[in-house]
Design a protein around this motif. Structure first.
Motif, mmCIF file in Angstrom:
data_model
loop_
_atom_site.group_PDB
_atom_site.id
_atom_site.type_symbol
_atom_site.label_atom_id
_atom_site.label_comp_id
_atom_site.label_asym_id
_atom_site.label_seq_id
_atom_site.Cartn_x
_atom_site.Cartn_y
_atom_site.Cartn_z
ATOM 1 N N MET A 1 0.843 -1.170 0.000
ATOM 2 C CA MET A 1 0.000 0.000 0.000
ATOM 3 C C MET A 1 0.892 1.238 0.000
ATOM 4 O O MET A 1 1.968 1.225 0.567
ATOM 5 C CB MET A 1 -0.904 -0.002 1.215
ATOM 6 C CG MET A 1 -1.938 -1.113 1.159
ATOM 7 S SD MET A 1 -2.978 -1.161 2.599
ATOM 8 C CE MET A 1 -2.612 -2.813 3.146
ATOM 9 N N ALA A 2 0.390 2.262 -0.629
ATOM 10 C CA ALA A 2 1.182 3.485 -0.705
ATOM 11 C C ALA A 2 0.268 4.702 -0.795
ATOM 12 O O ALA A 2 -0.844 4.621 -1.306
ATOM 13 C CB ALA A 2 2.092 3.434 -1.917
ATOM 14 N N ILE A 3 0.787 5.803 -0.288
ATOM 15 C CA ILE A 3 0.083 7.077 -0.339
ATOM 16 C C ILE A 3 1.039 8.102 -0.934
ATOM 17 O O ILE A 3 2.164 8.236 -0.473
ATOM 18 C CB ILE A 3 -0.344 7.540 1.065
ATOM 19 C CG1 ILE A 3 -1.267 6.503 1.707
ATOM 20 C CG2 ILE A 3 -1.028 8.889 0.995
ATOM 21 C CD1 ILE A 3 -1.509 6.743 3.180
ATOM 22 N N LYS A 4 0.591 8.811 -1.957
ATOM 23 C CA LYS A 4 1.403 9.866 -2.555
ATOM 24 C C LYS A 4 0.639 11.175 -2.429
ATOM 25 O O LYS A 4 -0.538 11.246 -2.770
ATOM 26 C CB LYS A 4 1.662 9.551 -4.031
ATOM 27 C CG LYS A 4 2.507 10.590 -4.726
ATOM 28 C CD LYS A 4 2.691 10.249 -6.194
ATOM 29 C CE LYS A 4 3.333 11.401 -6.921
ATOM 30 N NZ LYS A 4 3.202 11.273 -8.363
ATOM 31 N N LYS A 5 1.320 12.217 -1.931
ATOM 32 C CA LYS A 5 0.699 13.529 -1.755
ATOM 33 C C LYS A 5 1.324 14.520 -2.725
ATOM 34 O O LYS A 5 2.543 14.611 -2.807
ATOM 35 C CB LYS A 5 0.911 14.029 -0.327
ATOM 36 C CG LYS A 5 0.343 13.123 0.736
ATOM 37 C CD LYS A 5 0.731 13.615 2.109
ATOM 38 C CE LYS A 5 0.358 12.631 3.193
ATOM 39 N NZ LYS A 5 0.842 13.062 4.509
ATOM 40 N N GLN A 6 0.462 15.238 -3.447
ATOM 41 C CA GLN A 6 0.929 16.275 -4.369
ATOM 42 C C GLN A 6 0.174 17.559 -4.048
ATOM 43 O O GLN A 6 -1.019 17.674 -4.302
ATOM 44 C CB GLN A 6 0.689 15.865 -5.822
ATOM 45 C CG GLN A 6 1.163 16.891 -6.816
ATOM 46 C CD GLN A 6 0.834 16.493 -8.253
ATOM 47 O OE1 GLN A 6 0.236 15.461 -8.512
ATOM 48 N NE2 GLN A 6 1.238 17.326 -9.177
ATOM 49 N N TYR A 7 0.893 18.524 -3.469
ATOM 50 C CA TYR A 7 0.285 19.797 -3.086
ATOM 51 C C TYR A 7 0.226 20.722 -4.302
ATOM 52 O O TYR A 7 1.195 20.831 -5.051
ATOM 53 C CB TYR A 7 1.087 20.464 -1.961
ATOM 54 C CG TYR A 7 1.016 19.708 -0.670
ATOM 55 C CD1 TYR A 7 -0.009 19.947 0.230
ATOM 56 C CD2 TYR A 7 1.946 18.731 -0.365
ATOM 57 C CE1 TYR A 7 -0.090 19.249 1.425
ATOM 58 C CE2 TYR A 7 1.872 18.019 0.830
ATOM 59 C CZ TYR A 7 0.856 18.283 1.715
ATOM 60 O OH TYR A 7 0.770 17.574 2.887
ATOM 61 N N LEU A 8 -0.919 21.366 -4.493
ATOM 62 C CA LEU A 8 -1.083 22.298 -5.605
ATOM 63 C C LEU A 8 -0.698 23.703 -5.148
ATOM 64 O O LEU A 8 -1.064 24.130 -4.050
ATOM 65 C CB LEU A 8 -2.531 22.294 -6.093
ATOM 66 C CG LEU A 8 -3.084 20.949 -6.571
ATOM 67 C CD1 LEU A 8 -4.505 21.116 -7.065
ATOM 68 C CD2 LEU A 8 -2.215 20.369 -7.670
ATOM 69 N N LYS A 9 0.037 24.404 -5.984
ATOM 70 C CA LYS A 9 0.445 25.772 -5.646
ATOM 71 C C LYS A 9 -0.693 26.769 -5.854
ATOM 72 O O LYS A 9 -0.767 27.790 -5.188
ATOM 73 C CB LYS A 9 1.649 26.186 -6.495
ATOM 74 C CG LYS A 9 2.900 25.421 -6.162
ATOM 75 C CD LYS A 9 4.065 25.853 -7.018
ATOM 76 C CE LYS A 9 5.299 25.023 -6.682
ATOM 77 N NZ LYS A 9 6.431 25.356 -7.526
ATOM 78 N N SER A 10 -1.585 26.471 -6.785
ATOM 79 C CA SER A 10 -2.642 27.413 -7.156
ATOM 80 C C SER A 10 -3.888 27.322 -6.271
ATOM 81 O O SER A 10 -4.720 28.222 -6.280
ATOM 82 C CB SER A 10 -3.037 27.195 -8.609
ATOM 83 O OG SER A 10 -3.498 25.865 -8.787
ATOM 84 N N LYS A 11 -4.041 26.220 -5.510
ATOM 85 C CA LYS A 11 -5.231 26.023 -4.684
ATOM 86 C C LYS A 11 -4.820 25.431 -3.346
ATOM 87 O O LYS A 11 -3.789 24.769 -3.253
ATOM 88 C CB LYS A 11 -6.201 25.043 -5.364
ATOM 89 C CG LYS A 11 -6.741 25.472 -6.692
ATOM 90 C CD LYS A 11 -7.640 24.392 -7.249
ATOM 91 C CE LYS A 11 -8.062 24.705 -8.666
ATOM 92 N NZ LYS A 11 -8.807 23.587 -9.251
ATOM 93 N N PRO A 12 -5.649 25.608 -2.310
ATOM 94 C CA PRO A 12 -5.351 24.995 -1.008
ATOM 95 C C PRO A 12 -5.766 23.523 -0.989
ATOM 96 O O PRO A 12 -6.539 23.079 -0.145
ATOM 97 C CB PRO A 12 -6.167 25.834 -0.029
ATOM 98 C CG PRO A 12 -7.345 26.268 -0.831
ATOM 99 C CD PRO A 12 -6.825 26.472 -2.243
ATOM 100 N N VAL A 13 -5.263 22.773 -1.962
ATOM 101 C CA VAL A 13 -5.685 21.385 -2.167
ATOM 102 C C VAL A 13 -4.454 20.491 -2.284
ATOM 103 O O VAL A 13 -3.422 20.905 -2.793
ATOM 104 C CB VAL A 13 -6.548 21.282 -3.453
ATOM 105 C CG1 VAL A 13 -6.795 19.851 -3.853
ATOM 106 C CG2 VAL A 13 -7.868 22.004 -3.274
ATOM 107 N N CYS A 14 -4.609 19.255 -1.820
ATOM 108 C CA CYS A 14 -3.584 18.237 -2.003
ATOM 109 C C CYS A 14 -4.220 17.071 -2.754
ATOM 110 O O CYS A 14 -5.280 16.587 -2.363
ATOM 111 C CB CYS A 14 -3.062 17.766 -0.646
ATOM 112 S SG CYS A 14 -1.772 16.515 -0.775
ATOM 113 N N LYS A 15 -3.583 16.656 -3.840
ATOM 114 C CA LYS A 15 -4.041 15.473 -4.569
ATOM 115 C C LYS A 15 -3.394 14.263 -3.889
ATOM 116 O O LYS A 15 -2.175 14.143 -3.869
ATOM 117 C CB LYS A 15 -3.620 15.536 -6.033
ATOM 118 C CG LYS A 15 -4.395 16.549 -6.834
ATOM 119 C CD LYS A 15 -4.041 16.410 -8.312
ATOM 120 C CE LYS A 15 -4.946 17.215 -9.175
ATOM 121 N NZ LYS A 15 -6.304 16.721 -9.240
ATOM 122 N N VAL A 16 -4.224 13.401 -3.322
ATOM 123 C CA VAL A 16 -3.731 12.225 -2.612
ATOM 124 C C VAL A 16 -4.033 10.999 -3.462
ATOM 125 O O VAL A 16 -5.189 10.736 -3.796
ATOM 126 C CB VAL A 16 -4.384 12.090 -1.220
ATOM 127 C CG1 VAL A 16 -3.849 10.865 -0.498
ATOM 128 C CG2 VAL A 16 -4.153 13.354 -0.400
#
Length: 98
Positions: A1-16
């Motif tokens: 199992m794995a979790i990858k977090k990608q924070y967006l610079k343009s929005k207060p959102v993280c793509k998980v």
């Protein structure tokens, strides 16, 4: 199992992105307080290599409890940021800290 977090610079959102190696499984989903613990809301897609994968956009600067449902069986991710006891389920939930 794995979790990858990608924070967006343009929005207060993280793509998980959630990945679960479950070659023998028929269905895998991720449930948590971000989707009202609804297994149908966030089904993961099975890839040719047997891994189930899916991405969820979550607000950053927050904590979310979650678990996987693999063919109807609840399980935690070994790579969760922490674990939190849940009296309702009488089990620990994984915690995502964004």
């Amino acid at each position: 199992m794995a979790i990858k977090k990608q924070y967006l610079k343009s929005k207060p959102v993280c793509k998980v992105t959630f990945s679960v190696a479950a070659e023998e499984a028929e269905a895998v989903s991720v449930v948590g307080n971000f989707n009202e613990w609804n297994a149908e809301a966030t089904s993961l897609k099975k890839l040719k290599n047997g891994t189930f994968k899916g991405t969820v956009d979550l607000e950053k600067d927050a904590e979310y409890e979650f678990r996987y449902v693999v063919d109807g069986v609840y399980t935690n991710d070994d790579e969760a940021d922490a674990y939190k006891w849940n009296d309702f389920a009488a089990a620990e939930n994984g915690v995502l800290s964004l």
